[in-house]
Design a protein around this motif. Structure first.
Motif, PDB file in Angstrom:
ATOM      1  N   ALA A  62       0.845  -1.195   0.000  1.00  0.00           N
ATOM      2  CA  ALA A  62       0.000   0.000   0.000  1.00  0.00           C
ATOM      3  C   ALA A  62       0.888   1.255   0.000  1.00  0.00           C
ATOM      4  CB  ALA A  62      -0.908  -0.025   1.220  1.00  0.00           C
ATOM      5  N   GLN A  63       1.825   1.278   0.932  1.00  0.00           N
ATOM      6  CA  GLN A  63       2.707   2.428   1.122  1.00  0.00           C
ATOM      7  C   GLN A  63       3.473   2.777  -0.158  1.00  0.00           C
ATOM      8  OE1 GLN A  63       3.499   4.183   4.016  1.00  0.00           O
ATOM      9  NE2 GLN A  63       5.119   5.339   3.004  1.00  0.00           N
ATOM     10  N   TYR A  64       3.984   1.730  -0.851  1.00  0.00           N
ATOM     11  CA  TYR A  64       4.838   2.015  -2.002  1.00  0.00           C
ATOM     12  C   TYR A  64       4.089   2.143  -3.312  1.00  0.00           C
ATOM     13  CZ  TYR A  64       8.731   1.456   1.136  1.00  0.00           C
ATOM     14  OH  TYR A  64       9.599   1.646   2.169  1.00  0.00           O
ATOM     15  N   THR A  65       2.786   1.945  -3.291  1.00  0.00           N
ATOM     16  CA  THR A  65       2.056   2.048  -4.560  1.00  0.00           C
ATOM     17  C   THR A  65       0.935   3.085  -4.480  1.00  0.00           C
ATOM     18  OG1 THR A  65       0.563   0.278  -3.901  1.00  0.00           O
ATOM     19  CG2 THR A  65       2.487  -0.374  -5.164  1.00  0.00           C
ATOM     20  N   ASN A  66       0.829   3.788  -3.376  1.00  0.00           N
ATOM     21  CA  ASN A  66      -0.211   4.811  -3.193  1.00  0.00           C
ATOM     22  C   ASN A  66      -1.625   4.248  -3.219  1.00  0.00           C
ATOM     23  OD1 ASN A  66       1.839   6.780  -3.375  1.00  0.00           O
ATOM     24  ND2 ASN A  66       1.622   6.795  -5.614  1.00  0.00           N
ATOM     25  N   VAL A  67      -1.767   2.996  -2.873  1.00  0.00           N
ATOM     26  CA  VAL A  67      -3.121   2.414  -2.856  1.00  0.00           C
ATOM     27  C   VAL A  67      -3.503   2.221  -1.381  1.00  0.00           C
ATOM     28  CG1 VAL A  67      -4.557   0.436  -3.529  1.00  0.00           C
ATOM     29  CG2 VAL A  67      -2.730   1.213  -5.042  1.00  0.00           C
ATOM     30  N   PRO A  68      -4.653   2.761  -0.937  1.00  0.00           N
ATOM     31  CA  PRO A  68      -5.020   2.586   0.472  1.00  0.00           C
ATOM     32  C   PRO A  68      -5.062   1.101   0.856  1.00  0.00           C
ATOM     33  CG  PRO A  68      -6.664   3.889  -0.706  1.00  0.00           C
ATOM     34  CD  PRO A  68      -5.661   3.467  -1.713  1.00  0.00           C
ATOM     35  N   ILE A  69      -4.655   0.789   2.065  1.00  0.00           N
ATOM     36  CA  ILE A  69      -4.558  -0.624   2.461  1.00  0.00           C
ATOM     37  C   ILE A  69      -5.892  -1.367   2.337  1.00  0.00           C
ATOM     38  CG2 ILE A  69      -4.801  -0.109   4.952  1.00  0.00           C
ATOM     39  CD1 ILE A  69      -2.646  -2.630   5.055  1.00  0.00           C
ATOM     40  N   GLU A  70      -7.005  -0.672   2.511  1.00  0.00           N
ATOM     41  CA  GLU A  70      -8.313  -1.347   2.367  1.00  0.00           C
ATOM     42  C   GLU A  70      -8.495  -1.881   0.952  1.00  0.00           C
ATOM     43  OE1 GLU A  70      -7.521   1.694   4.173  1.00  0.00           O
ATOM     44  OE2 GLU A  70      -9.075   2.621   2.938  1.00  0.00           O
ATOM     45  N   ARG A  71      -7.725  -1.354   0.018  1.00  0.00           N
ATOM     46  CA  ARG A  71      -7.876  -1.829  -1.358  1.00  0.00           C
ATOM     47  C   ARG A  71      -6.694  -2.692  -1.817  1.00  0.00           C
ATOM     48  NH1 ARG A  71      -8.507   3.193  -4.227  1.00  0.00           N
ATOM     49  NH2 ARG A  71      -9.884   4.478  -2.985  1.00  0.00           N
ATOM     50  N   VAL A  72      -5.885  -3.101  -0.842  1.00  0.00           N
ATOM     51  CA  VAL A  72      -4.829  -4.081  -1.170  1.00  0.00           C
ATOM     52  C   VAL A  72      -5.290  -5.408  -0.579  1.00  0.00           C
ATOM     53  CG1 VAL A  72      -2.410  -4.716  -0.874  1.00  0.00           C
ATOM     54  CG2 VAL A  72      -3.050  -2.312  -1.128  1.00  0.00           C
ATOM     55  N   PHE A  73      -5.744  -6.296  -1.447  1.00  0.00           N
ATOM     56  CA  PHE A  73      -6.398  -7.521  -0.979  1.00  0.00           C
ATOM     57  C   PHE A  73      -5.503  -8.739  -1.119  1.00  0.00           C
ATOM     58  CE2 PHE A  73      -9.894  -4.817  -2.495  1.00  0.00           C
ATOM     59  CZ  PHE A  73     -10.773  -4.875  -1.425  1.00  0.00           C
ATOM     60  N   SER A  74      -5.766  -9.702  -0.253  1.00  0.00           N
ATOM     61  CA  SER A  74      -5.102 -10.986  -0.397  1.00  0.00           C
ATOM     62  C   SER A  74      -5.967 -11.847  -1.318  1.00  0.00           C
ATOM     63  CB  SER A  74      -5.013 -11.651   0.975  1.00  0.00           C
ATOM     64  OG  SER A  74      -4.586 -12.977   0.825  1.00  0.00           O
ATOM     65  N   MET A  75      -5.332 -12.540  -2.219  1.00  0.00           N
ATOM     66  CA  MET A  75      -6.096 -13.475  -3.051  1.00  0.00           C
ATOM     67  C   MET A  75      -5.284 -14.765  -3.130  1.00  0.00           C
ATOM     68  SD  MET A  75      -7.406 -13.162  -6.862  1.00  0.00           S
ATOM     69  CE  MET A  75      -8.178 -14.632  -7.440  1.00  0.00           C
ATOM     70  N   HIS A  76      -5.312 -15.474  -2.008  1.00  0.00           N
ATOM     71  CA  HIS A  76      -4.478 -16.659  -1.894  1.00  0.00           C
ATOM     72  C   HIS A  76      -5.129 -17.887  -2.553  1.00  0.00           C
ATOM     73  CE1 HIS A  76      -6.868 -15.624   1.608  1.00  0.00           C
ATOM     74  NE2 HIS A  76      -7.194 -16.895   1.645  1.00  0.00           N
ATOM     75  N   ASP A  77      -4.325 -18.927  -2.687  1.00  0.00           N
ATOM     76  CA  ASP A  77      -4.803 -20.142  -3.357  1.00  0.00           C
ATOM     77  C   ASP A  77      -6.032 -20.710  -2.645  1.00  0.00           C
ATOM     78  OD1 ASP A  77      -2.668 -19.834  -4.959  1.00  0.00           O
ATOM     79  OD2 ASP A  77      -1.488 -21.512  -4.148  1.00  0.00           O
ATOM     80  N   CYS A  78      -6.955 -21.251  -3.418  1.00  0.00           N
ATOM     81  CA  CYS A  78      -8.091 -21.922  -2.784  1.00  0.00           C
ATOM     82  C   CYS A  78      -8.410 -23.189  -3.572  1.00  0.00           C
ATOM     83  CB  CYS A  78      -9.301 -21.015  -2.663  1.00  0.00           C
ATOM     84  SG  CYS A  78      -9.780 -20.294  -4.204  1.00  0.00           S
ATOM     85  N   GLU A  79      -9.222 -24.051  -2.978  1.00  0.00           N
ATOM     86  CA  GLU A  79      -9.358 -25.410  -3.523  1.00  0.00           C
ATOM     87  C   GLU A  79     -10.089 -25.463  -4.865  1.00  0.00           C
ATOM     88  OE1 GLU A  79     -12.590 -24.928  -0.335  1.00  0.00           O
ATOM     89  OE2 GLU A  79     -10.573 -24.196  -0.705  1.00  0.00           O
ATOM     90  N   SER A  80     -11.010 -24.524  -5.093  1.00  0.00           N
ATOM     91  CA  SER A  80     -11.745 -24.583  -6.354  1.00  0.00           C
ATOM     92  C   SER A  80     -11.948 -23.160  -6.856  1.00  0.00           C
ATOM     93  CB  SER A  80     -13.108 -25.247  -6.113  1.00  0.00           C
ATOM     94  OG  SER A  80     -14.044 -24.820  -7.064  1.00  0.00           O
ATOM     95  N   ILE A  81     -11.962 -22.999  -8.164  1.00  0.00           N
ATOM     96  CA  ILE A  81     -12.149 -21.643  -8.690  1.00  0.00           C
ATOM     97  C   ILE A  81     -13.533 -21.111  -8.326  1.00  0.00           C
ATOM     98  CG2 ILE A  81     -10.578 -21.982 -10.635  1.00  0.00           C
ATOM     99  CD1 ILE A  81     -13.222 -21.776 -12.379  1.00  0.00           C
ATOM    100  N   TYR A  82     -14.458 -22.032  -8.037  1.00  0.00           N
ATOM    101  CA  TYR A  82     -15.819 -21.581  -7.738  1.00  0.00           C
ATOM    102  C   TYR A  82     -15.929 -20.945  -6.356  1.00  0.00           C
ATOM    103  CZ  TYR A  82     -16.646 -24.043 -12.019  1.00  0.00           C
ATOM    104  OH  TYR A  82     -16.582 -24.428 -13.336  1.00  0.00           O
ATOM    105  N   VAL A  83     -14.834 -21.010  -5.598  1.00  0.00           N
ATOM    106  CA  VAL A  83     -14.822 -20.370  -4.274  1.00  0.00           C
ATOM    107  C   VAL A  83     -14.339 -18.917  -4.397  1.00  0.00           C
ATOM    108  CG1 VAL A  83     -13.814 -20.573  -1.968  1.00  0.00           C
ATOM    109  CG2 VAL A  83     -14.361 -22.628  -3.233  1.00  0.00           C
ATOM    110  N   VAL A  84     -13.722 -18.600  -5.545  1.00  0.00           N
ATOM    111  CA  VAL A  84     -13.158 -17.254  -5.690  1.00  0.00           C
ATOM    112  C   VAL A  84     -14.219 -16.141  -5.539  1.00  0.00           C
ATOM    113  CG1 VAL A  84     -11.822 -15.717  -7.206  1.00  0.00           C
ATOM    114  CG2 VAL A  84     -11.193 -18.124  -6.998  1.00  0.00           C
ATOM    115  N   PRO A  85     -15.415 -16.279  -6.146  1.00  0.00           N
ATOM    116  CA  PRO A  85     -16.391 -15.201  -5.935  1.00  0.00           C
ATOM    117  C   PRO A  85     -16.671 -14.939  -4.447  1.00  0.00           C
ATOM    118  CG  PRO A  85     -17.143 -16.623  -7.702  1.00  0.00           C
ATOM    119  CD  PRO A  85     -15.926 -17.280  -7.110  1.00  0.00           C
ATOM    120  N   SER A  86     -16.818 -16.009  -3.643  1.00  0.00           N
ATOM    121  CA  SER A  86     -17.085 -15.783  -2.213  1.00  0.00           C
ATOM    122  C   SER A  86     -15.896 -15.085  -1.547  1.00  0.00           C
ATOM    123  CB  SER A  86     -17.320 -17.071  -1.437  1.00  0.00           C
ATOM    124  OG  SER A  86     -17.720 -18.084  -2.253  1.00  0.00           O
TER     125      SER A  86
END
Ligand code: GLN
Length: 612
Positions: A256-280
């Motif tokens: 966030a600090q080095y890209t000027n993007v507020p931390i609330e908009r820096v999200f984690s998108m870690h691996d998950c078991e199925s692509i159908y879980v990504v929307p949730s």
């Protein structure tokens, strides 16, 4: 001249401006919003999955969305790309051969897309060069900026007009460092300036490394990747951090600090078991409302609609966690080492598995050295088998051996395109006694070319552009298995990509020996579905039914295969024959293989909005 007047003037092609920003008729600047997704650090992070999941969240809220993928390569389409290197060639309803990501969009958004949703540098340059030859640039020297970038913006705006979308999702292929994608990013920068505030939201998908030797997450590569984007004049609004594990607050803070993007908009998108879980995952993190805020779309959303759509979706995702019956499906194929080559088939099996509570495992079967003698061992423990699409001679005899085994041992079988052709050859040789029967693709000099080049294609020379492509009607024969699987409808719409077909002069011989052609092209002797009565499930199609299977609308032929395989895997239980099991599922879902326009018409006719 104020900025409004300036922008107005650049949309005209005149010789007294340095700009070139043609607008399609009917385009209203600022009305359609854009979400632009770029990759940094590395490619292959699932930009398409991310983008389609985010688009789905907005679509569920009643917004009309239209995705477009911008590919950097110079090929005009993906038709000539090797699936071994690029994943499967996905075919759209209008016949466009494109990147497999378009399949992800179709599945998650339950939309039928068209060539307007896919472009390559090859297409962009072709249009520019055609215009140059046509004298459309009024004597100007034709340049990357403004002409090529202008063409890119025109494509997006044309899509906005044609789709009437509230939000166009633009996925730029590759990563920001790629030379061939740089002009796309410049075009997006120009677009954001021209469309004005709240019109374009930039999302940078990045990667957070976690070297095993260090045992902690490191943000530097991610920072540098985003800086590269900023060097091109693009300030991201949202950063999505792909990583193996949830990204720590410390790392998010640094990014966030080095890209000027507020931390609330820096999200984690870690691996998950199925692509159908990504929307949730995106929904829980709050991506959807950040985008809605950034694009000022609050007034256009419908939260009541969202509730219904979300419940329906969660019901599907919950099913993925409640799979009771273990089923193994064998898939024969040449590209067995690259799963992406069969992405649609794997998804179609997952959809059907979810609706039949079947936990489908896939066994890849390399048929290169398979013979009638070794096939039983290779297929031991397999409850059902798919022979998928393919080209060329390698492995074809092994596939024929597998089909013979399935026919003689009542093993559930689904043949897709090449698999359909192999089933015809197997039947010709071993049931009709047509020795040496083959396809002219494999053995042009064989005594019985039961599979031959399509009469309509014979006229066209060369490899590129002579396939029978896209969505076509299939007429079903009443009372057949296919007819019952499709709910007693006599015509369905399926997607095709083939050059060869059953030679009509053999049809009578096949039928006399008991093969049923249950689907045909209306008014033409083109055989499109075959089946064998007195077998638990032996069905094949010249089409690619996998390409129209959707999570909430599983494809009936896949349902039938999985249902039959499930019964074979659980012989002690009575789970019903494959047709009744399929009918049971279809009662709760919506019709497939019917284009959206037709579905809408049907919906209006039947006045049963909740059913569809
Ligand atoms: N090679 C076959 C044909 O061209 C099958 C193509 C395919 O499976 N997509 O007809």
């Amino acid at each position: 001249m104020n900025s409004e007047e300036l922008l107005h003037s650049i949309s005209d092609v005149t010789d007294d401006t340095e700009f070139y920003t043609p607008m399609p008729p009917g385009y209203i600047r600022g009305q359609c919003r854009y979400v632009v997704i770029t990759g940094t650090v590395i490619s292959g992070l699932g930009k398409g999955i991310f983008s389609s999941s985010l688009a789905k969240l907005l679509q569920d809220k009643g917004l009309r969305v239209a995705p477009i993928k911008l590919e950097g390569y110079l090929n005009i389409d993906s038709g000539t790309l090797n699936p071994f290197r690029h994943g499967e060639v996905f075919v759209l309803d209008d016949g466009m051969e494109c990147d497999m990501d378009l399949g992800t969009y179709e599945r998650l958004l339950d939309l039928n897309l068209s060539r307007a949703n896919f472009t390559t540098s090859g297409q962009i340059y072709t249009r520019v060069l055609e215009k140059e030859r046509h004298g459309d640039y009024l004597g100007r020297d034709v340049q990357m900026i403004p002409h090529v970038t202008g063409e890119v913006k025109l494509r997006l705006r044309e899509l906005a007009v044609a789709s009437q979308a509230d939000v166009v999702f633009v996925e730029i292929g590759g990563t920001v460092g790629d030379v061939e994608n740089t002009y796309y990013i410049e075009a997006m920068r120009e677009l954001a300036y021209e469309e004005g505030p709240h019109a374009v939201c930039f999302v940078a998908l990045t990667y957070v490394l976690e070297p095993r030797a260090l045992g902690e997450q490191k943000s530097k590569a991610a920072q540098l990747g985003i800086k590269r984007l900023m060097e091109l004049g693009v300030q991201p609004h949202i950063v999505a951090c792909r990583a193996s594990n949830p990204v720590s607050t410390k790392v998010r803070q640094k990014i966030a600090q080095y890209t000027n993007v507020p931390i609330e908009r820096v999200f984690s998108m870690h691996d998950c078991e199925s692509i159908y879980v990504v929307p949730s995952m995106l929904r829980e993190a709050g991506y959807d409302f950040e985008v809605i805020k950034l694009l000022d779309l609050g007034e256009r959303i419908n939260l009541l609609k969202e509730r219904t759509c979300w419940l329906e979706w969660c019901d599907f995702v919950d099913r993925l966690d409640a799979l009771e019956h273990d089923v193994t499906i064998g898939i024969t194929g040449k590209y067995t080492s690259v799963r992406d080559s069969y992405a649609s088939i794997i998804h179609a099996l997952e959809h059907s598995g979810a609706h039949l509570a079947a936990n489908v495992s896939i066994r890849w079967i390399d048929t290169t050295d398979l013979t009638d003698k070794t096939v039983a061992d290779a297929l031991a423990g397999v409850h059902g088998m798919i022979v998928p699409g393919g080209f060329g001679v390698r492995g074809s005899e092994g596939k024929i051996a597998c089909i013979r085994h399935a026919r003689e041992n009542r093993l559930p079988f689904l043949g897709i395109c090449f698999g359909f052709q192999m089933a015809v050859i197997e039947f010709a040789r071993h049931v009709c006694g047509l020795q040496g029967a083959n396809s002219s693709e494999i053995a042009p000099d064989c005594p019985h070319r039961v599979i031959d080049i399509l009469p309509e294609q014979k006229k066209i020379e060369g490899l590129g552009g002579n396939m029978r492509l896209g969505g076509k009607q299939v007429e079903l024969t009443p009372q057949t298995m296919a007819w019952r699987l499709f709910g007693g409808r006599s015509d369905v719409h399926m997607r095709f990509r083939h050059r060869y077909e059953v030679d009509p002069k053999y049809i009578d011989t096949f039928t006399e020996h008991g093969l049923v052609f249950s689907g045909k092209a209306p008014g033409q002797p083109i055989m499109q579905i075959l089946e064998l009565p007195d077998h638990p499930c032996f069905i094949a199609t010249q089409a690619h039914p996998c390409m129209t299977s959707r999570p909430l609308r599983p494809q009936p032929m896949f349902l039938a295969l999985v249902a039959a395989a499930r019964q074979r895997a659980c012989p002690d239980k009575d789970l019903g024959d494959c047709v009744s099991a399929t009918e049971q599922v279809l009662k709760q879902t919506r019709p497939v293989d019917m284009p959206r326009e037709k579905r809408n018409a049907k919906r209006r006719r039947e006045k049963a909005p909740n059913h569809f």
